[in-house]
Design a protein around this motif. Sequence first.
Motif, PDB file in Angstrom:
ATOM      1  N   LEU A 253       0.837  -0.773   0.045  1.00 54.06           N
ATOM      2  CA  LEU A 253       0.159  -0.004   0.084  1.00 54.06           C
ATOM      3  C   LEU A 253       0.432   1.185   0.082  1.00 54.06           C
ATOM      4  CD1 LEU A 253      -2.682  -0.682   2.464  1.00 54.06           C
ATOM      5  CD2 LEU A 253      -2.919  -1.401   0.208  1.00 54.06           C
TER       6      LEU A 253
ATOM      7  N   ARG B 282       2.108   2.625  -3.117  1.00 57.57           N
ATOM      8  CA  ARG B 282       1.468   2.972  -3.815  1.00 57.57           C
ATOM      9  C   ARG B 282       0.408   4.040  -3.423  1.00 57.57           C
ATOM     10  NH1 ARG B 282      -2.581   0.891  -7.354  1.00 57.57           N
ATOM     11  NH2 ARG B 282      -4.159   1.897  -5.889  1.00 57.57           N
TER      12      ARG B 282
ATOM     13  N   ALA C  96      -0.448   4.709  -0.604  1.00 57.24           N
ATOM     14  CA  ALA C  96      -2.085   5.440  -0.144  1.00 57.24           C
ATOM     15  C   ALA C  96      -2.410   5.718   1.076  1.00 57.24           C
ATOM     16  CB  ALA C  96      -2.704   2.949  -0.238  1.00 57.24           C
TER      17      ALA C  96
ATOM     18  N   GLU D 293      -7.622  -0.114  -1.477  1.00 54.44           N
ATOM     19  CA  GLU D 293      -6.506  -0.237  -2.100  1.00 54.44           C
ATOM     20  C   GLU D 293      -6.128  -0.962  -2.335  1.00 54.44           C
ATOM     21  OE1 GLU D 293      -4.061   2.471  -3.061  1.00 54.44           O
ATOM     22  OE2 GLU D 293      -5.423   4.290  -2.985  1.00 54.44           O
TER      23      GLU D 293
END
Length: 443
Positions: free
Chosen positions: A163, A166, A168, A246
Amino acid sequence: MLGELLAAWIGRQRWFGGKGRPIDELSIDSDVELTSGLRHLIVAVWQEGSRDRYQILLGERDSLPDRLSHSLIGTIGDVYLYDAVHDADRTSWLLDGMAHDETRSGLRMRHVPGVTIDTTPRSLVLGAEQSNTSLVFGDAYICKLFRRLIPGVNPELEIVTALAARNAPHIAQPYGWIETDLDGTDTTLAIMQEFLSTANDGWDLALASVRDLYASLPELPASEAGGDFAAESLRLGAATARVHQELAQAFPTDVIEVHEVKRMAEGFRRRLGRAVAEVPELRAYVSAIEAAYHEVELLTNEVPVQRVHGDYHLGQVMRTPTDWVVLDFEGEPGQPLAERRAMSSPLRDVAGMLRSFDYAARHLLADQSQAADLEPRAQEWADRNRTAFLDGYVEGGGVITRADAALLRAFELSKAVYEVVYEARNRPSWMAIPLAAFRPRGI
């Protein structure tokens, strides 16, 4: 000699999983010198024919200062042996090793690509954990040492690094980890993340809201009482939906066919049968629970599944000055690693949080003489925050269709059945909390 000392000491540790059973044998599987006066041990403990392995940081000193007396394991000759996680003079190796990607006799210390680790903060052990040991370094990092070792990559490391890659939101930034090979498998020994020094625990915030409600005038509705939590529950629902989105983008997704959904309902029913056999108080609610499970058996649609949190409740979320952050993606403690990494319906997490709202509402009533008088207020608080959380989840992009509602109710009741058994075994006076889940409600 060392094995005997460790066997006598380890059974008294709160993170030791074999309490109450004699230790048949303890052997040292790995012994790595990290620095002068500090060794990393992996020990195997045999009890009743089964083996568990544990991680120990073994400190060695010619004399033991008073601040470390509580961590004493024993002495061999003139050398004091102790649990070195409590020794800030020794634990700097955690930061140094991860910062420089050191490898030492099978121990691999790594940092997340692109991050820089400050190696100057000193450590302090957090005292609230049962199964792991966490060290806070200044106000920057928290490093969780997994005491009981299970071969494989820990789900929390796998998820938060994916995550974070990304960018996130709603997670604590990972900084590094330590791993080794166990049974020929990459195995996580520790993970270090951002320490949320200015954040507040979700469970504590919820309890503060409940206290305010109980202390308010009886005729004052929960929406007007000081410390109303509903706005936070709404934000938490939206944050939960974003985390699920996510996860669905970072990891594979799938669907459960209709016949597999029916098998899921059968599993709920089997667990209910075992629970009723152990806790007769559940028998009065069996027909209502069975009816909810039957609604799942009637579903005709596939059910989407993905990676989820797996052990989601108010104690797993922190409120920072700007938003909610989700912690501890390890999954349900005690379950096999494969189960904790398996795909499931996101509604499982939603159900876990709904159960947590019920526990927060009634936690303060356990063992209280005025519990019956305050029960309506508890129900009002729980219903208000459950509704807000679900509204936030949908507003944040989460999906709860009519069919989903039936599955969500089944997940929640199955969780409550588990809670009844847990309370019957450990806190019988608390059984009223999960039993309240089986009363008719509109949410």
